[in-house]
Write a protein that holds these residues in place. Structure first.
Motif, PDB file in Angstrom:
ATOM      1  N   LEU A   1       0.870  -1.175   0.000  1.00  0.00           N
ATOM      2  CA  LEU A   1       0.000   0.000   0.000  1.00  0.00           C
ATOM      3  C   LEU A   1       0.907   1.225   0.000  1.00  0.00           C
ATOM      4  CD1 LEU A   1      -2.674  -1.062   2.659  1.00  0.00           C
ATOM      5  CD2 LEU A   1      -2.682  -1.470   0.209  1.00  0.00           C
ATOM      6  N   TRP A   2       0.947   1.929  -1.117  1.00  0.00           N
ATOM      7  CA  TRP A   2       1.881   3.043  -1.280  1.00  0.00           C
ATOM      8  C   TRP A   2       1.090   4.346  -1.323  1.00  0.00           C
ATOM      9  CZ3 TRP A   2       6.112   3.352  -5.699  1.00  0.00           C
ATOM     10  CH2 TRP A   2       6.933   4.460  -5.451  1.00  0.00           C
ATOM     11  N   ALA A   3       1.174   5.106  -0.236  1.00  0.00           N
ATOM     12  CA  ALA A   3       0.490   6.397  -0.146  1.00  0.00           C
ATOM     13  C   ALA A   3       1.433   7.502  -0.607  1.00  0.00           C
ATOM     14  CB  ALA A   3       0.023   6.660   1.284  1.00  0.00           C
ATOM     15  N   GLU A   4       0.932   8.378  -1.475  1.00  0.00           N
ATOM     16  CA  GLU A   4       1.745   9.467  -2.002  1.00  0.00           C
ATOM     17  C   GLU A   4       0.970  10.773  -1.921  1.00  0.00           C
ATOM     18  OE1 GLU A   4       4.544   8.462  -5.538  1.00  0.00           O
ATOM     19  OE2 GLU A   4       2.646   7.455  -5.959  1.00  0.00           O
ATOM     20  N   GLY A   5       1.710  11.855  -1.705  1.00  0.00           N
ATOM     21  CA  GLY A   5       1.099  13.166  -1.784  1.00  0.00           C
ATOM     22  C   GLY A   5       0.819  13.528  -3.232  1.00  0.00           C
ATOM     23  N   LEU A   6      -0.112  14.435  -3.447  1.00  0.00           N
ATOM     24  CA  LEU A   6      -0.449  14.833  -4.815  1.00  0.00           C
ATOM     25  C   LEU A   6       0.696  15.624  -5.443  1.00  0.00           C
ATOM     26  CD1 LEU A   6      -4.148  15.994  -4.353  1.00  0.00           C
ATOM     27  CD2 LEU A   6      -3.337  13.825  -5.293  1.00  0.00           C
ATOM     28  N   ALA A   7       1.017  15.300  -6.688  1.00  0.00           N
ATOM     29  CA  ALA A   7       2.084  16.005  -7.400  1.00  0.00           C
ATOM     30  C   ALA A   7       1.724  17.461  -7.634  1.00  0.00           C
ATOM     31  CB  ALA A   7       2.373  15.302  -8.721  1.00  0.00           C
ATOM     32  N   THR A   8       0.411  17.748  -7.654  1.00  0.00           N
ATOM     33  CA  THR A   8      -0.044  19.115  -7.920  1.00  0.00           C
ATOM     34  C   THR A   8      -0.076  19.983  -6.668  1.00  0.00           C
ATOM     35  OG1 THR A   8      -2.319  18.300  -7.698  1.00  0.00           O
ATOM     36  CG2 THR A   8      -1.413  18.464  -9.923  1.00  0.00           C
ATOM     37  N   GLY A   9       0.213  19.375  -5.498  1.00  0.00           N
ATOM     38  CA  GLY A   9       0.226  20.151  -4.264  1.00  0.00           C
ATOM     39  C   GLY A   9      -1.024  19.959  -3.428  1.00  0.00           C
ATOM     40  N   PHE A  10      -1.248  20.875  -2.494  1.00  0.00           N
ATOM     41  CA  PHE A  10      -2.338  20.743  -1.518  1.00  0.00           C
ATOM     42  C   PHE A  10      -3.707  20.897  -2.158  1.00  0.00           C
ATOM     43  CE2 PHE A  10      -5.378  22.842   1.329  1.00  0.00           C
ATOM     44  CZ  PHE A  10      -5.485  21.874   2.322  1.00  0.00           C
TER      45      PHE A  10
ATOM     46  N   HIS B   1      -6.452  14.398  -0.223  1.00  0.00           N
ATOM     47  CA  HIS B   1      -5.236  14.477   0.587  1.00  0.00           C
ATOM     48  C   HIS B   1      -4.074  13.684   0.011  1.00  0.00           C
ATOM     49  CE1 HIS B   1      -7.849  15.625   4.299  1.00  0.00           C
ATOM     50  NE2 HIS B   1      -7.531  16.667   3.551  1.00  0.00           N
ATOM     51  N   GLY B   2      -4.374  12.771  -0.904  1.00  0.00           N
ATOM     52  CA  GLY B   2      -3.291  11.993  -1.490  1.00  0.00           C
ATOM     53  C   GLY B   2      -3.812  10.886  -2.378  1.00  0.00           C
ATOM     54  N   GLN B   3      -2.873  10.075  -2.828  1.00  0.00           N
ATOM     55  CA  GLN B   3      -3.190   8.962  -3.719  1.00  0.00           C
ATOM     56  C   GLN B   3      -2.583   7.692  -3.142  1.00  0.00           C
ATOM     57  OE1 GLN B   3      -2.892   9.235  -8.206  1.00  0.00           O
ATOM     58  NE2 GLN B   3      -1.058   8.015  -7.831  1.00  0.00           N
ATOM     59  N   ILE B   4      -3.298   6.583  -3.249  1.00  0.00           N
ATOM     60  CA  ILE B   4      -2.782   5.320  -2.738  1.00  0.00           C
ATOM     61  C   ILE B   4      -2.761   4.299  -3.866  1.00  0.00           C
ATOM     62  CG2 ILE B   4      -5.054   4.532  -1.917  1.00  0.00           C
ATOM     63  CD1 ILE B   4      -3.493   3.197   0.423  1.00  0.00           C
TER      64      ILE B   4
ATOM     65  N   ILE C   1      -5.319   2.008  -8.234  1.00  0.00           N
ATOM     66  CA  ILE C   1      -4.966   3.354  -7.775  1.00  0.00           C
ATOM     67  C   ILE C   1      -6.230   4.101  -7.356  1.00  0.00           C
ATOM     68  CG2 ILE C   1      -3.972   5.580  -8.417  1.00  0.00           C
ATOM     69  CD1 ILE C   1      -2.097   4.129 -10.302  1.00  0.00           C
ATOM     70  N   TYR C   2      -6.201   4.631  -6.138  1.00  0.00           N
ATOM     71  CA  TYR C   2      -7.312   5.423  -5.616  1.00  0.00           C
ATOM     72  C   TYR C   2      -6.767   6.728  -5.051  1.00  0.00           C
ATOM     73  CZ  TYR C   2      -9.906   0.996  -5.698  1.00  0.00           C
ATOM     74  OH  TYR C   2     -10.494  -0.172  -6.090  1.00  0.00           O
ATOM     75  N   GLN C   3      -7.639   7.717  -4.935  1.00  0.00           N
ATOM     76  CA  GLN C   3      -7.327   8.925  -4.178  1.00  0.00           C
ATOM     77  C   GLN C   3      -8.104   8.870  -2.871  1.00  0.00           C
ATOM     78  OE1 GLN C   3      -8.258  12.071  -6.988  1.00  0.00           O
ATOM     79  NE2 GLN C   3      -6.168  12.087  -7.791  1.00  0.00           N
ATOM     80  N   TYR C   4      -7.662   9.617  -1.884  1.00  0.00           N
ATOM     81  CA  TYR C   4      -8.315   9.525  -0.580  1.00  0.00           C
ATOM     82  C   TYR C   4      -8.380  10.890   0.107  1.00  0.00           C
ATOM     83  CZ  TYR C   4      -3.533   9.623   1.317  1.00  0.00           C
ATOM     84  OH  TYR C   4      -2.243   9.972   1.621  1.00  0.00           O
ATOM     85  N   LYS C   5      -9.327  10.968   1.046  1.00  0.00           N
ATOM     86  CA  LYS C   5      -9.457  12.139   1.913  1.00  0.00           C
ATOM     87  C   LYS C   5      -9.582  11.651   3.346  1.00  0.00           C
ATOM     88  CE  LYS C   5     -12.309  16.191   2.968  1.00  0.00           C
ATOM     89  NZ  LYS C   5     -13.522  16.962   2.624  1.00  0.00           N
ATOM     90  N   ILE C   6      -8.711  12.126   4.221  1.00  0.00           N
ATOM     91  CA  ILE C   6      -8.711  11.714   5.628  1.00  0.00           C
ATOM     92  C   ILE C   6      -9.686  12.597   6.404  1.00  0.00           C
ATOM     93  CG2 ILE C   6      -7.315  11.415   7.707  1.00  0.00           C
ATOM     94  CD1 ILE C   6      -4.891  11.063   5.919  1.00  0.00           C
ATOM     95  N   GLN C   7     -10.644  11.945   7.066  1.00  0.00           N
ATOM     96  CA  GLN C   7     -11.603  12.661   7.902  1.00  0.00           C
ATOM     97  C   GLN C   7     -11.327  12.339   9.374  1.00  0.00           C
ATOM     98  OE1 GLN C   7     -14.803  10.904   5.674  1.00  0.00           O
ATOM     99  NE2 GLN C   7     -15.355  12.868   4.750  1.00  0.00           N
ATOM    100  N   ASP C   8     -12.135  12.878  10.261  1.00  0.00           N
ATOM    101  CA  ASP C   8     -11.843  12.750  11.683  1.00  0.00           C
ATOM    102  C   ASP C   8     -11.887  11.307  12.164  1.00  0.00           C
ATOM    103  OD1 ASP C   8     -11.202  13.880  14.187  1.00  0.00           O
ATOM    104  OD2 ASP C   8     -13.285  13.665  14.834  1.00  0.00           O
TER     105      ASP C   8
ATOM    106  N   PHE D   1     -11.757   7.115  -3.374  1.00  0.00           N
ATOM    107  CA  PHE D   1     -12.511   7.276  -4.608  1.00  0.00           C
ATOM    108  C   PHE D   1     -11.547   7.177  -5.783  1.00  0.00           C
ATOM    109  CE2 PHE D   1     -11.926  11.161  -2.136  1.00  0.00           C
ATOM    110  CZ  PHE D   1     -11.005  11.838  -2.907  1.00  0.00           C
ATOM    111  N   ALA D   2     -12.104   6.899  -6.951  1.00  0.00           N
ATOM    112  CA  ALA D   2     -11.276   6.792  -8.149  1.00  0.00           C
ATOM    113  C   ALA D   2     -10.708   8.165  -8.507  1.00  0.00           C
ATOM    114  CB  ALA D   2     -12.112   6.245  -9.301  1.00  0.00           C
ATOM    115  N   PRO D   3      -9.524   8.206  -9.120  1.00  0.00           N
ATOM    116  CA  PRO D   3      -8.936   9.491  -9.519  1.00  0.00           C
ATOM    117  C   PRO D   3      -9.889  10.287 -10.402  1.00  0.00           C
ATOM    118  CG  PRO D   3      -7.315   7.748  -9.744  1.00  0.00           C
ATOM    119  CD  PRO D   3      -8.622   7.082  -9.424  1.00  0.00           C
ATOM    120  N   GLY D   4     -10.063  11.553 -10.071  1.00  0.00           N
ATOM    121  CA  GLY D   4     -10.946  12.421 -10.857  1.00  0.00           C
ATOM    122  C   GLY D   4     -12.383  12.449 -10.406  1.00  0.00           C
ATOM    123  N   LEU D   5     -12.700  11.711  -9.332  1.00  0.00           N
ATOM    124  CA  LEU D   5     -14.080  11.675  -8.838  1.00  0.00           C
ATOM    125  C   LEU D   5     -14.225  12.307  -7.471  1.00  0.00           C
ATOM    126  CD1 LEU D   5     -15.228   8.102  -9.956  1.00  0.00           C
ATOM    127  CD2 LEU D   5     -15.552  10.283 -11.120  1.00  0.00           C
ATOM    128  N   SER D   6     -13.314  13.186  -7.091  1.00  0.00           N
ATOM    129  CA  SER D   6     -13.418  13.854  -5.793  1.00  0.00           C
ATOM    130  C   SER D   6     -14.438  14.970  -5.844  1.00  0.00           C
ATOM    131  CB  SER D   6     -12.051  14.438  -5.418  1.00  0.00           C
ATOM    132  OG  SER D   6     -11.722  15.533  -6.272  1.00  0.00           O
TER     133      SER D   6
END
Length: 249
Positions: A191-200, A205-208, A227-234, A240-245
């Motif tokens: 499971l490889w979590a990465e920050g977005l190349a485009t910034g904040f 919050h990132g891509q896994i 490959i998924y993107q993610y958002k960390i909540q409380d 979610f799939a890339p591009g569906l945020s």
């Protein structure tokens, strides 16, 4: 059962994966040995409570064996007396030995079933392995430690090993990258979590990248990559799939 899972992060903090696996295995009734080298017990406990798990209660009933690496380091470096017959798992810090045999013995003893144990398959969780290199352990010693843990926990006890390592492909830390790349070759799941190349971005919050190493068991098969993107909540993480945020939709 019998799987080695590698958690890897780059340009982001992948600790949310550690908290997920810790609460997941405790809720599943597994015996967990948690080698926590990065944060204090209270930190992990506060996050676990948000996820509906009490680490204190798990320790009391013998389900969780917790090694607080920060406290162990201070005890060794500032000369606190050890209990007779119980050397520190981080004995290599004292300079008396260069290997991680004491740490492996701690894991093996913690997860070996005893009479009356009713827990399910044992689990070793390490957060994070890169700290051992920062403390002066040699890459070969770290890889040997993981190898023996895999043999003991995954093969002999039919349990699971989950390890977090920090990675930065642009860094000049050759020892850390050597360990990361070696572990990737032996992992059943990465499971490889990465920050977005485009910034904040407040909505992403990132891509896994999830890699199931099918080729590790069957040489003829190709690895399955998702490959998924993610958002960390409380209290949880949304994938979610890339591009569906929410930022796009």
């Amino acid at each position: 059962q019998g799987k080695f899972t590698l958690l890897r992060d780059n340009r982001t903090d992948g600790s949310f994966l550690v908290h997920h696996f810790l609460s997941f295995y405790l809720r599943a009734g597994c015996k967990v040995c948690f080698v926590a080298l990065l944060q204090s017990f209270s930190h992990y406990n506060i996050v676990a409570q948000k996820l509906g798990v009490s680490l204190g209660a798990a320790k009391e009933r013998g389900q969780l064996v917790f090694l607080e690496g920060l406290k162990s380091c201070l005890d060794l470096l500032f000369g606190e007396e050890e209990q007779p017959g119980q050397p520190s798992p981080l004995q290599f810090l004292s300079g008396s030995t260069s290997d991680l045999r004491a740490l492996f013995d701690f894991v093996r003893v913690s997860l070996t079933p005893t009479d009356g144990d009713s827990w399910k398959s044992p689990v070793l969780l390490v957060d994070d392995l890169s700290v051992l290199l920062s403390l002066g352990a040699a890459p070969v010693a770290v890889l040997d430690f993981i190898h023996y843990c895999r043999v003991s926990v995954c093969c002999q006890l039919k349990g699971n090993v989950v390890v977090l390592v920090h990675s930065n492909e642009d860094s000049e830390d050759e020892e850390n990258e050597l360990v990361v790349n070696s572990l990737c070759h032996h992992s059943d799941l990465i499971l490889w979590a990465e920050g977005l190349a485009t910034g904040f971005c407040k909505d992403v919050h990132g891509q896994i990248k999830i890699t199931k190493r099918l080729s590790l068991r069957h040489a003829a098969e190709q690895d399955l990559v998702q490959i998924y993107q993610y958002k960390i909540q409380d209290r949880n993480v949304t994938f979610f799939a890339p591009g569906l945020s929410a930022a796009v939709l």
